[in-house]
Design an enzyme around this catalytic site. Structure first.
Site, mmCIF file in Angstrom:
data_model
loop_
_atom_site.group_PDB
_atom_site.id
_atom_site.type_symbol
_atom_site.label_atom_id
_atom_site.label_comp_id
_atom_site.label_asym_id
_atom_site.label_seq_id
_atom_site.Cartn_x
_atom_site.Cartn_y
_atom_site.Cartn_z
ATOM 1 N N GLU A 108 0.963 -1.175 0.045
ATOM 2 C CA GLU A 108 0.186 -0.213 0.338
ATOM 3 C C GLU A 108 0.624 1.413 0.132
ATOM 4 O O GLU A 108 0.254 2.151 -0.513
ATOM 5 C CB GLU A 108 -1.174 -0.099 1.534
ATOM 6 N N HIS A 157 -11.116 -5.990 7.993
ATOM 7 C CA HIS A 157 -12.485 -5.457 7.147
ATOM 8 C C HIS A 157 -13.159 -4.787 6.690
ATOM 9 O O HIS A 157 -14.723 -4.636 6.281
ATOM 10 C CB HIS A 157 -12.499 -6.633 6.508
#
Ligand SMILES: Cc1ncc(C[n+]2csc(CCOP(=O)(O)OP(=O)(O)O)c2C)c(N)n1
Lengths: 342, 381
Positions: free
Chosen positions: A73, A142
């Site tokens: 990322e 999540h």
């Protein structure tokens, strides 16, 4: 701020579309209109992203414009900074809210500050798309709502749609913006549908305008993203209790639309801020403070917050207890009868 | 028949033959840092280049001593000196064409100056009047990066974007030995190799990350070895040998430009001064170590070579010294003038358009400034 013009409407072409499709369409149209728009991220190519938002982009525009990156990322956002330095408009996909954290260093130290560091010479027209929030039964990591971290970082715009039309319009405006935008996508609304005409999308207001989704006289619910439909439902339910609630959808957390919010609260005299992320140090505290500073003499009761608990996001089988639902909102509305109680 | 019953008869098909993606042998760095000065290789080097490098090193050393002096006079908040590392700084600048980009760290002001940036503009960050004192697009020099290694992925992204546009632009990114432990170092090298981006990574291994020696930073045989795992060549070079630095960086840049992908160059050098003026280097290293490196000073090495070959005439020495002195005097004079600051600039460059929140805050500061100036006028009367 750039305003993307609406194309002429052909009402016959209106059909049900999901928010995910509208987001994909916004990416597609932005890429078609501007060759400097590039999409990059994990699995955005052949797979079309784990939520299929980038479906078909690699096929239509090639892998140079819709790029599957290595799984990193900071690398994704860091290379996007370099691409922006060379005149491109990268749109970065972070796969899930909690997986954007490795990129925070790049976001906070470089993306948000580059314009400022260089006295405006080097703007960062980067859009960081972050699927966020719970309610989809996702396991740990999540379902985070990280908006407070982004809001606390000067130099970033923070935007989150709640409707199919806004998903399209706000994403196009974000990509067209010369400043970095953290574009928070409420995952649990990805599959929400609305009648929408992809050939004639709604006109886009500049980033930073809230909208009154429902007018009312007794109190204002101030909310955004995944909590907007919940608040609409709560407002319907409140009618039975004799409450006529107004619902304000912020759409943009930074910049913050003080005018729309204050005007609404001055009309109703009561306000509840509703969001999924934790209340302590959360967006609601800032919003409540702004309302108090502006509307003190109009307020009939303290500004209340209905937020997620101040806990790490719970396991999916317990998330329904954590997420602010209709009942909890109605409870807060009841507590707005401040005078009667004290 | 169940799976268990099948077992004895079960013969797995062999996996498809595994092929390494890249032949590791040509990627491996030399066992010893590559040197040119004092070896036969120097015969091939253009004497004119050696003389130019010499003049630039002298100027660079003077820049370092001048900037250090300015910290003592309170004109700079801090200066991370690159004294002892000038060969790396100068070679990095020399390796690039005008269209190429440099991505420096906080220690690499000199590389920016050697590239042609106004010495004063390069110092605004360290003086504290603004973060970046120049237009990065005009200078093709990214802002000096303070967070370690974070500028490396930027270099990769820029180089990648340039290649997508069909420009043969190369990015050279600089990082310290300590910075190679950061995740961004890894991510940048990995992206660069996968994308075959035209990037050169220059690690200046100057022995320490503030106080922490290299042995506590990595267990790798050398930092150049790290390249192999990414699938790019690693070069180990004597960072105090300006000719070797020039050659190795030049080759890496040429390779990148020709589409050959990234290279990792580890320059073995030494930081002669403390980390910054705020650091006490005696707490973590011996004077004897510093003294040993004094014999391997980059200017000294080049001087010896030039003298031996009769290339160091009095003219060159005087000219280089005079140029360096003139640069230092000019810098000193301009740094001694107080910078003119506009407090309203605080709000000017946060967003393309100010948010209503920032407009309110700007109005507040403007009012405060007006009151202050009225009070100052009053006092003057
Ligand atoms: C991400 C980050 N962590 C810590 C620091 C504080 N810091 C500044 S310089 C430095 C040492 C860096 O050493 P090295 O990479 O070897 O570069 P050198 O200073 O020797 O040139 C540290 C720890 C920083 N600037 N950035």
């Amino acid at each position: 701020m750039t305003t993307v013009a609406a194309k002429p409407v052909t009402p016959s072409a209106t059909k049900p579309a999901t928010m995910a499709q509208a987001l994909g369409r916004a990416l597609r149209d932005s890429m078609a209109d501007d060759p400097s728009v590039h999409v990059l991220g994990e699995d955005v190519g052949a797979l079309g992203g784990v939520f299929r938002v980038t479906d078909g982009l690699a096929e239509e525009f090639g892998e140079d414009r819709c790029t599957d990156t290595p799984l990193a990322e900071a690398g994704i956002l860091g290379t996007a900074v370099g691409m922006a330095m060379y005149g491109l408009r990268p749109v970065v996909e972070m796969q899930f809210d909690a997986f954007a954290y490795p990129a925070f260093e790049q976001l906070l130290s470089h993306v948000a500050k580059m314009r400022n560091r260089t006295r405006g010479a080097m703007p960062m027209p980067i859009t960081v798309r972050v699927p966020y929030g719970g309610g989809i039964g996702g396991v740990e990591h999540h379902s985070d709502s990280s908006e407070a971290y982004y809001m606390a970082t000067p130099g970033l715009h923070v935007v989150t749609p709640a409707t199919v039309a806004d998903a399209y319009g706000l994403l196009r405006a974000s990509i067209a913006s010369d400043d970095p935008v953290v574009f928070l996508e409420p995952k649990r609304l990805y599959w929400s549908k609305a009648d929408w005409n992809p050939a004639a999308p709604t006109a886009v207001e500049p980033i930073g305008r809230a909208v009154v989704r429902r007018t009312g006289r007794s109190a204002t619910l101030i909310t955004y993203g995944p909590s907007v439909p919940v608040c609409m439902e709560a407002a319907e339910a409140a009618r039975a209790e004799g409450w006529d609630l107004e619902v304000v959808d912020l759409r943009s957390l930074v910049p913050f639309d003080d005018e729309t919010v204050a005007a609404s609260v001055r009309r109703t005299g009561r306000a509840v801020v509703v969001h999924e992320s934790g209340g302590f140090g959360g967006p609601g505290g800032e919003i409540a403070a702004r309302i108090t500073e502006r509307c003190f003499h109009h307020l009939e009761a303290p500004v209340l917050r209905v937020a997620g608990f101040d806990i790490p996001y719970p396991p999916p089988m317990l998330e329904k207890h954590h997420l602010p639902g209709v009942d909890r909102i109605l409870d807060a509305v009841a507590r707005l009868q401040w005078e009667a109680e004290s | 028949m169940t799976v268990m019953e099948q077992r004895g008869a079960y013969r797995p098909t062999p996996p498809p033959a595994w092929q390494p993606r890249t032949d590791p042998a040509p990627l491996l760095p030399d066992a010893e840092p590559y040197r040119v000065l004092g070896t036969d290789a120097v015969e091939k080097v253009d004497p004119g280049l050696l003389r130019r490098l010499y003049a630039e090193l002298v100027r660079g050393r003077r820049y370092n001593t001048q900037a250090t002096a300015l910290t003592k006079q309170g004109r700079l908040a801090v200066y991370p000196s690159s004294t002892g590392q000038e060969a790396c700084e100068v070679a990095a600048a020399f390796a690039l064409q005008e269209r190429d980009w440099l991505f420096p760290s906080y220690r690499d002001t000199l590389a920016a100056v050697a590239r042609g940036l106004d010495p004063l503009s390069a110092l605004t960050l360290l003086r504290g009047d603004w973060h970046t004192g120049y237009d990065p697009r005009e200078a093709r020099i990214a802002p000096l990066s303070t967070p370690l290694a974070t500028q490396l992925p930027h270099a990769v992204g820029l180089a990648h974007a340039a290649r997508l546009k069909g420009d043969d632009v190369v990015a050279l990114a600089m990082v310290g030995d300590g910075g190679t432990s950061e995740g961004d170092f890894h991510e940048a090298l990995n992206f660069a190799a996968v994308w075959q981006a035209p990037v050169v990574f220059l690690v200046q291994n100057n022995g320490f990350a503030i106080s922490v020696p290299l042995a506590k930073q990595t267990a790798a045989p050398s930092l150049a070895h790290k390249a192999v795992g990414y699938g790019m060549p690693g070069r180990l070079v004597d960072g105090n040998d300006a000719a070797a630095m020039h050659e190795v960086l030049g080759e890496a840049v040429a390779r990148a430009r020709a589409g050959g992908g990234p290279t990792l160059v580890e320059a073995v050098t030494y930081r002669m001064e403390a980390h910054t003026n705020a650091d006490d280097a005696t707490r973590y290293r011996h004077d004897s170590e510093v003294a040993a490196w004094r014999d391997h000073d980059p200017i000294l090495l080049l001087e010896r070579e030039l003298t031996e070959r009769g290339l160091l005439d009095e003219d060159l020495k005087r000219q280089a010294g005079d140029d360096a002195e003139a640069m230092a005097a000019d810098l000193r004079e301009r740094m001694n003038q107080d910078p003119q600051l506009d407090p309203m600039d605080l709000f000017t460059h946060v967003y393309a358009e100010q948010t209503s929140q920032l407009r309110e805050q700007a109005a507040q500061l403007r009012a405060e400034l007006e009151v202050a100036s009225e009070e100052a006028e009053e006092e003057a009367r």
